[in-house]
Design a protein around this motif. Structure first.
Motif, PDB file in Angstrom:
ATOM      1  N   GLY A 323       0.235  -1.534   0.132  1.00  0.00           N
ATOM      2  CA  GLY A 323       0.076  -0.054   0.254  1.00  0.00           C
ATOM      3  C   GLY A 323       0.918   1.333   0.034  1.00  0.00           C
ATOM      4  N   LYS A 324       0.655   1.789  -0.938  1.00  0.00           N
ATOM      5  CA  LYS A 324       0.975   2.956  -0.735  1.00  0.00           C
ATOM      6  C   LYS A 324       1.428   4.335   0.194  1.00  0.00           C
ATOM      7  CE  LYS A 324       2.131   3.876  -5.619  1.00  0.00           C
ATOM      8  NZ  LYS A 324       1.512   4.439  -7.091  1.00  0.00           N
ATOM      9  N   PRO A 325       1.909   4.771   0.157  1.00  0.00           N
ATOM     10  CA  PRO A 325       2.023   5.530   1.647  1.00  0.00           C
ATOM     11  C   PRO A 325       1.071   6.842   1.169  1.00  0.00           C
ATOM     12  CG  PRO A 325       4.258   6.108   0.743  1.00  0.00           C
ATOM     13  CD  PRO A 325       3.742   5.172  -0.064  1.00  0.00           C
ATOM     14  N   ARG A 326      -0.268   7.279   2.290  1.00  0.00           N
ATOM     15  CA  ARG A 326      -1.552   8.286   1.384  1.00  0.00           C
ATOM     16  C   ARG A 326      -0.936   9.648   1.065  1.00  0.00           C
ATOM     17  NH1 ARG A 326      -5.192   5.580  -0.122  1.00  0.00           N
ATOM     18  NH2 ARG A 326      -6.443   7.189   0.648  1.00  0.00           N
ATOM     19  N   ALA A 565      -4.039   3.611   7.898  1.00  0.00           N
ATOM     20  CA  ALA A 565      -3.284   2.324   7.469  1.00  0.00           C
ATOM     21  C   ALA A 565      -4.125   1.030   6.950  1.00  0.00           C
ATOM     22  CB  ALA A 565      -2.853   2.189   8.892  1.00  0.00           C
ATOM     23  N   ILE A 566      -5.047   1.650   7.349  1.00  0.00           N
ATOM     24  CA  ILE A 566      -6.107   0.671   6.845  1.00  0.00           C
ATOM     25  C   ILE A 566      -6.470   0.242   5.481  1.00  0.00           C
ATOM     26  CG2 ILE A 566      -8.697  -0.093   6.807  1.00  0.00           C
ATOM     27  CD1 ILE A 566      -7.193  -1.380   9.002  1.00  0.00           C
ATOM     28  N   LEU A 567      -6.389   1.897   4.828  1.00  0.00           N
ATOM     29  CA  LEU A 567      -6.845   1.822   3.545  1.00  0.00           C
ATOM     30  C   LEU A 567      -5.159   1.656   2.558  1.00  0.00           C
ATOM     31  CD1 LEU A 567      -8.087   5.455   3.031  1.00  0.00           C
ATOM     32  CD2 LEU A 567      -9.271   3.393   1.619  1.00  0.00           C
ATOM     33  N   ARG A 568      -4.064   1.919   2.996  1.00  0.00           N
ATOM     34  CA  ARG A 568      -2.857   0.650   2.848  1.00  0.00           C
ATOM     35  C   ARG A 568      -3.057  -0.348   2.611  1.00  0.00           C
ATOM     36  NH1 ARG A 568       2.461   4.256   4.161  1.00  0.00           N
ATOM     37  NH2 ARG A 568       3.567   2.443   2.989  1.00  0.00           N
ATOM     38  N   ASP A 569      -3.553  -0.870   3.770  1.00  0.00           N
ATOM     39  CA  ASP A 569      -3.298  -2.815   3.615  1.00  0.00           C
ATOM     40  C   ASP A 569      -4.494  -2.524   3.029  1.00  0.00           C
ATOM     41  OD1 ASP A 569      -2.142  -2.513   6.186  1.00  0.00           O
ATOM     42  OD2 ASP A 569      -2.904  -3.709   7.392  1.00  0.00           O
TER      43      ASP A 569
END
Lengths: 610, 218
Positions: A323-326, A565-569
């Motif tokens: 997951g890329k950094p937001r 963090a969840i979006l990256r996961d």
């Protein structure tokens, strides 16, 4: 030069045979010692021995510790153990005391406590392995000065269930679960999502001589957090997943089924296979001891960012896996660069990608959401949009007048209307009333919301009014019913109202606009579910939550979830699942946005990504 | 017995959307009222320790969603209930009329071993609402829709269903809430004990002759 081992399994390094150390310059091969078998305790058989296996507690060559790596098989119990015992009395000008060496000693670790072994076989430099425990903690890299990693893994494979991770060709998962379901749930946890919190930190006493080493002993790889364990701790901690009963597992229903498709993919071919060997080389070139310790499992440091020398394209792909950094939200200035002179969005794919990774600044939502939600076409001009707005406005006013003109007398004879209106009235007074926008008595915005809902209800009276977003319910429910999965209550709320209760209002808006982009998947919300459960998996399993407790736990996660963090996961899960992930979602499963034409956008996106 | 587990009594609250199920539960457990509750989605529960005759029990009170469309989800948490609380809004006739549906739905889905004698308690809530001056009613056009359900009618229905205990409450002001839940807990306990007679503990012979809470580690 080799001497037989004199210790038994319960020994620590003080009893270890004193053998000439394997130093960095040694390169001649040494034969596995076969003479030592007689010194092992009864009932144990040494199936593998390798000398000159060395750890590098610091980057200083003088502070390396060599020892002997062994695989020991219990004759009766069939269990396989691994030991690594440092040689006694190294001759180098080491600053490391015997106590330090003792600290690193690996005493009879059963493979049932080992989750995975990562192998690094660089073309230049030493081969090494990293052993990751079920707890997520890892031993320092073990460098095979004389080679033999392949033989080591091959030997293990003869005795325990070892499977190569499709996510990373250099990771071998030790997995002795009996059923596919258990395996699946075990695999729900991607390697990175480990928690150090459950483990006591190293005692100061154990570390007092090792401050430098401690700082520089780094993250071994992205799948683990380096953390020195002493023997006592190793005895205590074990993977809670192994204690888990099937009954509890089955409570995972929705996500289980979905995750089974998704994560079993991690064990098979995946698009990432093509570049993982390169990653191995890269890590090999970059000695792991230079990596910094990642303090905890939240917002994990992307190890790839350390690898500054790597190929940018490769880096790009690699970081996708995690997951890329937001990014920061899309702002006004940048937004205008997406528009041509007449107001058309020139590259809608790029726009959606941008919003996927960062969201939209609040003051822009009014405008940008009209595209995401399909109200305006991306290729519409300012003038077209203005016209459409005026048409829609008058349509709205007409429908609104319809229900406004119903007199109290008429309403008495109009049961359906009364009931519908009663429901909406009940709901608006309990919708987001703690927000300043809606708070206080007689807030005009509450009436506004009521008007909108009631007008919509008249626009589509047959649909009925169903607490805002229940459109999602029916097909989804059928899906679960078909799959005998009615136990999905714990994340029912997540899906039904798209996580609105789980986050603060502004965070919810951020999540929604990300979901609406349909970038990567129109079902990203399902991956978000999996990502959240994955993140709390060890807690859920460790505490063996039953249905009631799990429901309560999930309900109380509200406000506790780190969205970025969840979006990256979720992104990583989505990419790992690839096409098979998409195929595992049954046709008819509602997208994250109940739009009839939503699938059109999703189709475009899939071509773009895959 | 140092770490004796307390017996769990499971109570389910059912009723139409907006009759005050969440409010009743929170008033009883937390002694709090908020007019900003969100519509319940799925289900949630609170627990409270209750004491009867020197025995401690954990009352697990399940708050459910009143929306009709959620009803099919009920089965998972209806099971194992020791008592079912049926709530209606005394100001909304329809919510009273629906009590019968809720009761039947519960009996079908929970399928208790002895449906005839399964303990229900009926609560008519919102007795504080004064004939159309509440916010809800203000928003309702001030239509004269709120024909208050008469207590007589409600009691008659309760009597016809096997003498269901009946309470009129105000979750907002706390009126009668404690009394109602006392009866709920008592009937749940009775229900649980009766069940125990039907399904005697076959594992621990020593404790089966004693009271339920002693030595029960199950």
């Amino acid at each position: 030069m080799q001497e037989p081992e004199l210790h038994d399994l319960s020994d620590d390094a003080d009893y270890a045979a004193s053998i000439e150390q394997g130093c960095a310059t040694r390169s001649e091969s040494s034969k596995p010692s076969s003479s030592s078998a007689s010194s092992e305790p009864e009932g144990a058989e040494i199936v593998y021995t390798k000398d000159n296996v060395t750890i590098h507690p610091t980057q200083y060559a003088s502070e390396r510790i060599s020892g002997r790596l062994k695989l020991i098989k219990q004759v009766n119990g069939n269990a396989l153990f691994m030991t690594w015992i440092p040689y006694k009395g190294q001759s180098s000008n080491t600053k490391l005391s015997e106590k330090d060496k003792n600290l690193y000693t690996i005493r009879a670790v059963p493979f049932s406590n080992i989750r995975s072994i990562r192998r690094h076989t660089p073309t230049l430099g030493w081969q090494y392995i990293i052993v990751v425990m079920s707890s997520g903690l890892a031993f320092p890299p073990l460098y095979f000065y004389n080679g033999g990693v392949r033989e080591f893994l091959a030997t293990i494979k003869q005795h325990v269930f070892l499977v190569r991770s499709s996510e990373d060709a250099n990771v071998f998962l030790v997995n002795d679960f009996q059923t596919p379901l258990q395996r699946t749930l075990s695999s729900l946890e991607l390697p990175r999502a480990v928690s150090v919190e459950n483990f006591p930190p190293p005692t100061p006493a154990a570390n007092e001589d090792l401050s430098t080493a401690d700082q520089e002993r780094g993250v071994l790889d992205k799948s683990s957090v380096s953390f020195q364990q002493n023997g006592r701790q190793r005895q205590i901690h074990h993977d809670p997943a192994r204690d888990l009963s099937i009954q509890v597992l089955e409570k995972f229903s929705l996500v289980t089924r979905f995750a089974r498709e998704t994560t079993s993919q991690l064990f098979r071919d995946s698009p990432m296979d093509g570049f993982t060997p390169n990653e191995g080389r890269k890590h090999g070139q970059l000695s792991p001891v230079y990596h910094q310790v990642t303090p905890s499992n939240d917002s994990p440091k992307v190890p790839d960012e350390v690898s500054v020398a790597s190929d940018p394209v490769e880096f790009d792909k690699l970081s996708l896996v995690w997951g890329k950094p937001r990014q920061s939200p899309l702002g006004q200035e940048e937004w205008t660069t997406f528009l041509d002179a007449e107001g058309r969005v020139m590259d809608s794919k790029a726009l959606k990608k941008r919003i996927f990774y960062g969201g939209v600044e609040h003051n822009l939502r009014n405008e940008v959401w009209t595209f995401l939600l399909g109200y305006h076409a991306y290729d519409s001009t300012y003038a077209e949009r203005e016209y459409l707005m005026s048409v829609k406005k008058s349509e709205y006013d007409i429908i609104k007048k319809q229900w406004q003109s119903i007199s109290p007398e008429q309403a008495k004879r109009f049961t359906k209307f009364r009931e519908r209106k009663g429901l909406i009235d009940k709901d608006v007074v309990r919708t987001d009333r703690s927000l300043s926008f809606y708070d206080g008595d007689d807030n005009p915005n509450v009436y506004l919301l009521r008007d909108i809902l009631l007008t919509y209800s008249f626009y589509n009276f047959d649909l009925g009014y169903c607490q805002l977003v229940e459109l999602l319910d029916s097909p989804l429910h059928n899906y679960f019913k078909q799959n005998d999965c009615l136990n999905y209550f714990f994340c029912f709320r997540w899906i039904l109202i798209q996580f609105k209760r789980e986050f603060k209002y502004d965070t919810t808006m951020r999540l929604w606009e990300v979901l609406w982009t349909h970038y990567l998947s129109e079902h990203l919300h399902l991956y978000v579910c999996v990502a959240i459960l994955k993140r709390y998996r060890s807690k859920i399993m460790g505490e063996q939550m039953d249905f009631d407790t799990l429901l309560k736990f999930i309900n109380e996660l509200s406000g506790q979830i780190d969205l970025d963090a969840i979006l990256r996961d979720a992104e990583a899960l989505c990419i790992c699942a690839g096409e098979n992930g998409a195929a595992s979602i049954p046709p008819g499963t509602p997208p994250s946005l109940p739009l009839e034409d939503a699938s059109i956008y999703a189709q475009q996106e899939e071509d773009d990504v895959l | 017995m140092p770490s004796r587990r307390r017996a769990l009594l499971k109570v389910i609250i059912l009723g139409d959307s907006g009759v005050g199920k969440t409010s009743l539960m929170n008033q009883y457990v937390n002694k709090k009222f908020s007019n900003q509750y969100k519509a319940t989605i799925g289900a949630d529960f609170l627990t409270k320790e209750v004491q009867f005759e020197d025995r401690l029990f954990t009352l697990q009170i399940w708050d459910t969603a009143g929306q009709e469309r959620f009803q099919s989800l009920g089965v998972a948490f209806y099971r194992g209930a020791d008592c079912c609380v049926l709530v209606y809004d005394v100001n909304v006739m329809k919510s009273f009329d629906n009590l019968n549906n809720w009761r039947e739905e519960f009996l079908i889905q929970a399928s208790p071993s002895d449906p005839e004698n399964f303990p229900f308690v009926v609560i008519g809530n919102k007795i504080d609402v004064d004939g159309g001056n509440s916010r809800v009613v203000t928003l309702s056009f001030s239509l004269s829709l709120c024909v208050r359900v008469s207590e007589k009618k409600a009691r008659a229905w309760c009597a016809s269903k096997g003498n269901i205990p009946y309470f009129e409450t105000s979750a907002k002001e706390g009126t009668n809430v404690e009394d109602a839940f006392q009866v709920i807990a008592k009937n749940a306990l009775k229900s649980g004990e009766e069940e125990e007679i039907y399904l005697p503990d076959t594992i621990d012979v020593g404790s089966s002759s004693q009271q339920r809470s002693t030595g029960c580690e199950c």
